[in-house]
Design a protein around this motif. Structure first.
Motif, mmCIF file in Angstrom:
data_model
loop_
_atom_site.group_PDB
_atom_site.id
_atom_site.type_symbol
_atom_site.label_atom_id
_atom_site.label_comp_id
_atom_site.label_asym_id
_atom_site.label_seq_id
_atom_site.Cartn_x
_atom_site.Cartn_y
_atom_site.Cartn_z
ATOM 1 N N ALA A 32 -60.797 11.267 -0.665
ATOM 2 C CA ALA A 32 -61.656 12.375 -0.240
ATOM 3 C C ALA A 32 -62.471 12.918 -1.398
ATOM 4 C CB ALA A 32 -60.803 13.483 0.382
ATOM 5 N N ALA A 33 -61.914 12.929 -2.609
ATOM 6 C CA ALA A 33 -62.661 13.392 -3.780
ATOM 7 C C ALA A 33 -63.844 12.474 -4.065
ATOM 8 C CB ALA A 33 -61.735 13.467 -4.989
ATOM 9 N N VAL A 34 -63.624 11.164 -3.914
ATOM 10 C CA VAL A 34 -64.720 10.210 -4.127
ATOM 11 C C VAL A 34 -65.792 10.387 -3.052
ATOM 12 C CG1 VAL A 34 -65.308 7.768 -4.239
ATOM 13 C CG2 VAL A 34 -63.168 8.576 -5.267
ATOM 14 N N VAL A 35 -65.364 10.576 -1.798
ATOM 15 C CA VAL A 35 -66.318 10.775 -0.703
ATOM 16 C C VAL A 35 -67.136 12.047 -0.924
ATOM 17 C CG1 VAL A 35 -66.516 11.236 1.766
ATOM 18 C CG2 VAL A 35 -64.923 9.488 0.950
ATOM 19 N N ALA A 36 -66.475 13.125 -1.370
ATOM 20 C CA ALA A 36 -67.191 14.373 -1.626
ATOM 21 C C ALA A 36 -68.213 14.205 -2.752
ATOM 22 C CB ALA A 36 -66.193 15.474 -1.974
ATOM 23 N N GLN A 37 -67.850 13.464 -3.795
ATOM 24 C CA GLN A 37 -68.792 13.211 -4.886
ATOM 25 C C GLN A 37 -70.001 12.422 -4.389
ATOM 26 O OE1 GLN A 37 -68.822 14.336 -7.904
ATOM 27 N NE2 GLN A 37 -70.562 13.148 -8.659
ATOM 28 N N ALA A 38 -69.752 11.441 -3.551
ATOM 29 C CA ALA A 38 -70.863 10.660 -2.992
ATOM 30 C C ALA A 38 -71.736 11.516 -2.088
ATOM 31 C CB ALA A 38 -70.306 9.464 -2.218
ATOM 32 N N THR A 39 -71.121 12.461 -1.354
ATOM 33 C CA THR A 39 -71.895 13.349 -0.482
ATOM 34 C C THR A 39 -72.851 14.216 -1.285
ATOM 35 O OG1 THR A 39 -70.053 13.409 1.093
ATOM 36 C CG2 THR A 39 -71.700 15.143 1.282
ATOM 37 N N VAL A 40 -72.398 14.709 -2.430
ATOM 38 C CA VAL A 40 -73.279 15.509 -3.285
ATOM 39 C C VAL A 40 -74.407 14.642 -3.847
ATOM 40 C CG1 VAL A 40 -73.392 16.860 -5.407
ATOM 41 C CG2 VAL A 40 -71.439 17.138 -3.859
ATOM 42 N N MET A 41 -74.099 13.409 -4.200
ATOM 43 C CA MET A 41 -75.094 12.533 -4.832
ATOM 44 C C MET A 41 -76.206 12.125 -3.861
ATOM 45 S SD MET A 41 -72.553 10.103 -7.089
ATOM 46 C CE MET A 41 -73.916 9.085 -7.651
ATOM 47 N N ILE A 42 -75.921 12.067 -2.565
ATOM 48 C CA ILE A 42 -76.939 11.615 -1.604
ATOM 49 C C ILE A 42 -77.664 12.794 -0.951
ATOM 50 C CG2 ILE A 42 -75.646 9.491 -1.106
ATOM 51 C CD1 ILE A 42 -74.748 10.778 1.528
ATOM 52 N N PHE A 43 -77.637 13.955 -1.592
ATOM 53 C CA PHE A 43 -78.309 15.133 -1.031
ATOM 54 C C PHE A 43 -79.798 14.815 -0.803
ATOM 55 C CE2 PHE A 43 -80.354 19.246 -0.931
ATOM 56 C CZ PHE A 43 -79.443 20.040 -0.248
ATOM 57 N N PRO A 44 -80.323 15.062 0.413
ATOM 58 C CA PRO A 44 -81.718 14.689 0.711
ATOM 59 C C PRO A 44 -82.718 15.485 -0.135
ATOM 60 C CG PRO A 44 -80.470 15.122 2.717
ATOM 61 C CD PRO A 44 -79.626 15.601 1.587
ATOM 62 N N GLU A 45 -83.752 14.816 -0.598
ATOM 63 C CA GLU A 45 -84.755 15.494 -1.411
ATOM 64 C C GLU A 45 -85.569 16.497 -0.600
ATOM 65 O OE1 GLU A 45 -87.182 12.622 -3.257
ATOM 66 O OE2 GLU A 45 -85.558 11.747 -4.493
ATOM 67 N N GLY A 46 -85.729 16.238 0.687
ATOM 68 C CA GLY A 46 -86.527 17.126 1.518
ATOM 69 C C GLY A 46 -85.754 18.302 2.090
#
Length: 561
Positions: free
Chosen positions: A497-511
């Protein structure tokens, strides 16, 4: 005629004793961990299995030796009268041989037979016997040693040790659902949920809502002063032995503390409710002196909640039947989570003027639907009403077991010296390293990226019912499988879950936040909360299973701390 008692003891104890499958001691340090094999060998030497063919003079010698043997066996049996009893066996060959010994030995043999008969009847009262795979119960509900001298004699033996692995406790956890539980356990579970829920009410205010309300008028230093109010929960181990040792037999071991504490808490909340607005203004004074008085009031309230938690944790070990002890951790998860959520998230929403004006009012106002004073007053009266119901409607099982305060402190130190307890302490100290940063920083990073507070509040609201329901599922797993295994599964899941949360922050949409990204954040948050809940419920169920009910409050507090 049955074989001598010493031979029966030897036959049962001589088999290998299985090690505890949990890997950690199910220690009740009030019970002696005896070397049964050594005892059985000594008794076997006193009672030969076969009577030799002898002449008259040899028969007289044998008769004298036999009488001495019987007396020794009976004396030894009396010295272990409080230990788990076992079933004697018959031996037809020995019966036919001993029948030739004459009338002089009939009195001794009859005494031995009566003793063996009483021992056989012990198996009907839940004691261990020869058919239980030689797993003797070393931790029993409300098991005590009535005589201090007897306890001292047992602990003075060279074979006594707190480090040896005890035999596996023959209690098989139940995998029954809530509605499959016995009616008594269902009522006890609901009572525990209510008691833990009441604890969560002031804790949610002290740890979340009140600092949030103060931050617009106080400096960070003053808010840091107010954070001292939550310290009693971290320090409750210091006075937990007093809660276990001091109580009234007329009221009950746990109700002696829960009833007065909830009365004090209830009336304290009513008092603070009538003065909350003035206290908030005084706390925001420019010199900062008012924050100390405000902090001490909340410190006292949290101290009462922490002490109540000690008593409730200890009561949970005896309220529920041994196979369903894991439901104690489920009750704690459901109750505390619901109380904390109600006093933090729900209260702040209804206390917000913007929320009230948007959803409940046609004419805007500067105050919310709910104020801190009104909220404290309402739950203060609920505390009083619940305490009155608990006093008159719920009886606590009577017990005569009582230890002095210093004895409980010594027991706590003895627990800390156990090798396996030291191991689990080290595991707890380092287990959170892999995901602690994720728990503390992920939401802050989302806000930095542009995730709105409204969306974050929506995520938390959606997560709450999942946390409650998944906590129940985790409790079921802890009854079906070994709790420590469930904890390990949750630990692995939490790292993922920690890895998934880190990936979720990294793919934050630019728009900006889109619908699919909001759903991704909600799913990630639910998965993280689920794994965290599984770990908490499983380890709490494990603690409940190994804790000694006689010092249950101290034992559970020690392991939780």
């Amino acid at each position: 005629m049955p074989t001598p008692l010493g031979e029966s003891l030897f036959n049962v104890h001589s088999g290998p004793i299985e090690e505890s499958s949990s890997g950690l001691p199910l220690h009740n340090i009030h019970h002696a961990n005896l070397d049964q094999t050594t005892q059985g060998t000594e008794l076997a030497e006193l009672s030969p299995k076969h009577t030799p063919s002898v002449d008259d003079s040899a028969r007289d010698d044998y008769r004298a030796k036999r009488n001495n043997s019987t007396s020794s066996v009976l004396a030894t049996a009396e010295s272990v009268e409080k230990e788990p009893l076992i079933t004697s066996q018959s031996d037809s060959d020995s019966e036919s041989d001993l029948s030739q010994m004459g009338r002089n030995s009939q009195s001794s043999n009859a005494h031995s037979q009566d003793r063996a008969s009483s021992i056989r009847s012990g198996s009907q009262n839940g004691h261990a016997n020869g058919s239980m795979n030689k797993n003797l119960e070393m931790r029993r509900k409300n098991a005590v040693l009535d005589s201090p001298t007897q306890a001292a004699n047992l602990m003075s033996r060279e074979t006594f040790s707190l480090d040896n692995e005890p035999p596996q406790t023959p209690i098989h956890p139940s995998d029954a659902g809530f509605f499959d539980l016995p009616p008594q356990d269902r009522r006890s579970f609901l009572l525990l949920v209510l008691l833990y829920f009441l604890q969560g009410i002031p804790m949610g205010l002290a740890g979340g809502s009140v600092p949030f309300l103060l931050k617009k008028n106080l400096s960070y230093g003053q808010i840091g002063v107010f954070s001292l109010a939550s310290y009693p929960y971290s320090l409750k181990l210091l006075w937990s032995p007093i809660v276990d040792a001091v109580w009234s037999p007329k009221i009950g071991r746990r109700k002696s503390w829960i009833l007065p504490i909830q009365f004090f808490s209830g009336f304290g909340m009513i008092y603070m409710g009538g003065r909350a607005a003035k206290m908030m203004l005084a706390a925001a004074a420019e010199d900062g002196s008012g924050v100390w008085a405000f902090t001490w009031w909340w410190f006292f309230l949290v101290f009462l909640c922490a002490t109540q938690d000690i008593a409730v944790d200890g009561w949970a070990l005896t309220l529920l039947s041994p196979p369903n002890l894991s439901y104690a951790s489920t009750a704690q998860t459901v109750g505390l989570t619901a109380g904390h959520f109600l006093s933090y998230t729900v209260f702040l929403a209804f206390n917000s003027p913007d929320f009230a004006n948007k959803w409940f009012r046609q004419t805007p106002s500067d105050i919310g639907v709910m104020t801190l004073g009104g909220y404290l007053t309402f739950w203060g009266w609920v505390y009083v009403i619940v305490t009155l119901g608990l006093a008159f409607l719920k009886r606590e099982d009577k017990t005569n077991s009582r230890d002095g305060i210093m004895e409980v402190y010594k027991s706590m130190l003895g627990i800390l010296k156990l090798r396996n307890i030291q191991t689990i302490i080290i595991i707890h100290l380092i287990a959170k390293i892999g995901f602690q940063a994720n728990d503390a920083v992920t939401n802050l990073k989302l806000l930095d990226k542009g995730f709105s507070q409204e969306d974050l509040a929506l995520t938390v609201l959606i997560d709450f019912p999942f946390e409650i329901s998944l906590g129940y599922i985790a409790g079921r797993w802890s009854t079906t499988y070994p709790p420590i295994h469930v904890w390990c599964w949750g630990f692995i899941g939490r790292l993922i879950a920690a890895v998934v949360a880190q990936a979720t922050v990294m793919i934050f949409p630019e728009g900006g936040v889109t619908s699919w990204y909001l759903l991704t954040v909600i799913a990630s948050h639910i998965f993280s909360t689920f794994t965290s809940t599984v770990m908490f419920v499983a380890i709490s169920a494990f603690h409940a299973r190994i804790a000694d009910p006689v010092i249950g409050g101290t034992y559970m507090t020690l392991l939780a701390t």
